[in-house]
Design an enzyme around this catalytic site. Sequence first.
Site, PDB file in Angstrom:
ATOM      1  N   ASN A   1      60.981  37.166  30.973  1.00 46.11           N
ATOM      2  CA  ASN A   1      61.700  38.132  31.796  1.00 46.11           C
ATOM      3  C   ASN A   1      60.741  38.855  32.741  1.00 46.11           C
ATOM      4  O   ASN A   1      59.981  38.185  33.431  1.00 46.11           O
ATOM      5  CB  ASN A   1      62.634  39.043  30.985  1.00 46.11           C
ATOM      6  CG  ASN A   1      61.956  39.960  30.019  1.00 46.11           C
ATOM      7  OD1 ASN A   1      60.845  39.728  29.588  1.00 46.11           O
ATOM      8  ND2 ASN A   1      62.643  41.015  29.651  1.00 46.11           N
ATOM      9  N   ASP A   2      60.751  40.171  32.844  1.00 48.30           N
ATOM     10  CA  ASP A   2      60.171  40.915  33.959  1.00 48.30           C
ATOM     11  C   ASP A   2      58.797  40.433  34.435  1.00 48.30           C
ATOM     12  O   ASP A   2      57.891  40.239  33.619  1.00 48.30           O
ATOM     13  CB  ASP A   2      59.988  42.387  33.576  1.00 48.30           C
ATOM     14  CG  ASP A   2      61.250  43.049  33.081  1.00 48.30           C
ATOM     15  OD1 ASP A   2      62.244  42.355  32.863  1.00 48.30           O
ATOM     16  OD2 ASP A   2      61.232  44.273  32.903  1.00 48.30           O
TER      17      ASP A   2
ATOM     18  N   ARG B   1      59.421  54.112  30.348  1.00 46.95           N
ATOM     19  CA  ARG B   1      58.645  52.873  30.372  1.00 46.95           C
ATOM     20  C   ARG B   1      58.434  52.359  31.804  1.00 46.95           C
ATOM     21  O   ARG B   1      58.934  52.918  32.755  1.00 46.95           O
ATOM     22  CB  ARG B   1      59.348  51.797  29.548  1.00 46.95           C
ATOM     23  CG  ARG B   1      60.803  51.534  29.929  1.00 46.95           C
ATOM     24  CD  ARG B   1      61.431  50.510  28.992  1.00 46.95           C
ATOM     25  NE  ARG B   1      62.851  50.309  29.242  1.00 46.95           N
ATOM     26  CZ  ARG B   1      63.827  50.946  28.593  1.00 46.95           C
ATOM     27  NH1 ARG B   1      63.522  51.846  27.667  1.00 46.95           N
ATOM     28  NH2 ARG B   1      65.103  50.701  28.878  1.00 46.95           N
ATOM     29  N   ASP B   2      57.661  51.280  31.900  1.00 44.14           N
ATOM     30  CA  ASP B   2      57.446  50.505  33.127  1.00 44.14           C
ATOM     31  C   ASP B   2      56.595  51.254  34.159  1.00 44.14           C
ATOM     32  O   ASP B   2      57.029  51.492  35.293  1.00 44.14           O
ATOM     33  CB  ASP B   2      58.779  50.089  33.766  1.00 44.14           C
ATOM     34  CG  ASP B   2      59.755  49.485  32.782  1.00 44.14           C
ATOM     35  OD1 ASP B   2      59.297  48.933  31.770  1.00 44.14           O
ATOM     36  OD2 ASP B   2      60.977  49.577  33.021  1.00 44.14           O
TER      37      ASP B   2
ATOM     38  N   GLU C   1      64.909  51.740  35.281  1.00 38.77           N
ATOM     39  CA  GLU C   1      63.827  50.852  34.848  1.00 38.77           C
ATOM     40  C   GLU C   1      63.012  50.381  36.054  1.00 38.77           C
ATOM     41  O   GLU C   1      63.474  50.397  37.195  1.00 38.77           O
ATOM     42  CB  GLU C   1      64.408  49.639  34.118  1.00 38.77           C
ATOM     43  CG  GLU C   1      65.059  49.961  32.796  1.00 38.77           C
ATOM     44  CD  GLU C   1      65.376  48.704  32.002  1.00 38.77           C
ATOM     45  OE1 GLU C   1      64.896  48.602  30.864  1.00 38.77           O
ATOM     46  OE2 GLU C   1      66.104  47.831  32.510  1.00 38.77           O
TER      47      GLU C   1
ATOM     48  N   SER D   1      56.863  46.285  30.065  1.00 35.90           N
ATOM     49  CA  SER D   1      56.518  46.068  31.469  1.00 35.90           C
ATOM     50  C   SER D   1      55.592  47.134  32.055  1.00 35.90           C
ATOM     51  O   SER D   1      55.546  48.267  31.596  1.00 35.90           O
ATOM     52  CB  SER D   1      57.787  45.998  32.312  1.00 35.90           C
ATOM     53  OG  SER D   1      58.471  44.808  32.068  1.00 35.90           O
TER      54      SER D   1
END
Length: 439
Positions: A17-18, A136-137, A191, A78
């Site tokens: 994914n990311d 997050r991220d 996100e 991430s």
Amino acid sequence: MGMRPNYHISPKHGFLNDPNGLAQFQGKYHVFYQWLPDVVPQGNKIWRHCVSEDLIHWSDQGCGLKPEEWYEKNGCYSGSGITEGDSYYLFYTGNVRDSEGGRETYQCLASSSDGVNFHKEGPVVYLPEGYTPHFRDPKVWKKNGRWWMVVGAQTKELKGNVALFVSYDLKKWQWKGNMLDSSMDWGYMCECPDLADMGERQFLIVSRQKEDGCKGMVFAGIMDYEQGRFHISEDTGVLLDEGFDFYAPQTFTDESGRRLLMGWIGAGEIEYQMSQPTVKEGWLHVLTIPREVYVKNDRLYQKPAEELKHLRKNEESICGTGEIAIDRHSKCMEILAEGLENQTITFDFGKVIKFLYKKESGNLLVFRKKWNGEGYDEKEIHLDKLEDFRIYLDQSTAEIFLNQGEKVLTMKSYFTEDTLIHMNSELQIKVKTWLLEEE
């Protein structure tokens, strides 16, 4: 070869994914992605590492970050990458879960002098007051002699926002507060925030989670660095990509000064994801092609990175009116159609991707054949006019750029053996096709 893309980044096995940690370091392009070795959507995420010298040929470097320390024991989530001098820094979220399902979150730093081996330096940002652990991220960039970090956040009121931090040394970070106007609807979580600073114009990119779905959005505005606030020019953002399968985009500036973007061709409900045919081949999901983002008409446009032209083989051109049929016997192809103004256009590739542009309404109807049932997924997009489109096809993906990248549609497209292109025009149009193959 099955359904595996030819020139996109995909996992040899497991779940992708990311995109994470994007940067150009010592001349080489580095892309990480969240990865699980099995085809399952949840687990202790790892950063898988890929390197390229030309944005086309990618070498799998194995696992870049594994969840091995206490502050990341349930996943390296991430984050972003930046380069400074002889060092390459990765910022990421360490995810920690307890036996009752409670969550802890830490924004962590890892550094490298060779782009191969990364030394973990541990947490540099702890959860500030006023937020839930859905925090997050981290995305980091340099401006006005200081380092800035945005982190996707959910406030204690269960509202999405973006937390802003500033630093002089990448290790000690000061919280500046929420960057976004809390009176606006940011869903319940923001996100993968990213600020694309394009000189006089700034663009906030955020993957916004709302009850009606999760979408990658872009908002034009001005970043007030002194006040730590992003002032939006318009009340509503626009979709960064209007296709069926696009999420978690990230940008970076390369050594030539271009701002490049990559996103995840995935997302959607878990059942929908796991119903895709490649699961039976032992892998799932890919990243987009590298795209250059640029400003035109005060908007953020996207176009394929110039390097992708080196994939082109066997160019064919046709000019015609009415019914046009082309068969290159390939599912890895670039298609360019020009001179489409002031007419109704229909397009069909292998009965898997179809669209119809109606000149009277300015509406583009897009159809993608379902892989888990009968019929098509459908979408309607408004365009003031349709001048041209460019399509990149790659075994099981399609990326469609309309009007030099004014709008982009990315989607999974599981092509059958039928590779026939049908087009119908009212006036003469010009169509070019290239087969796309790695050396």
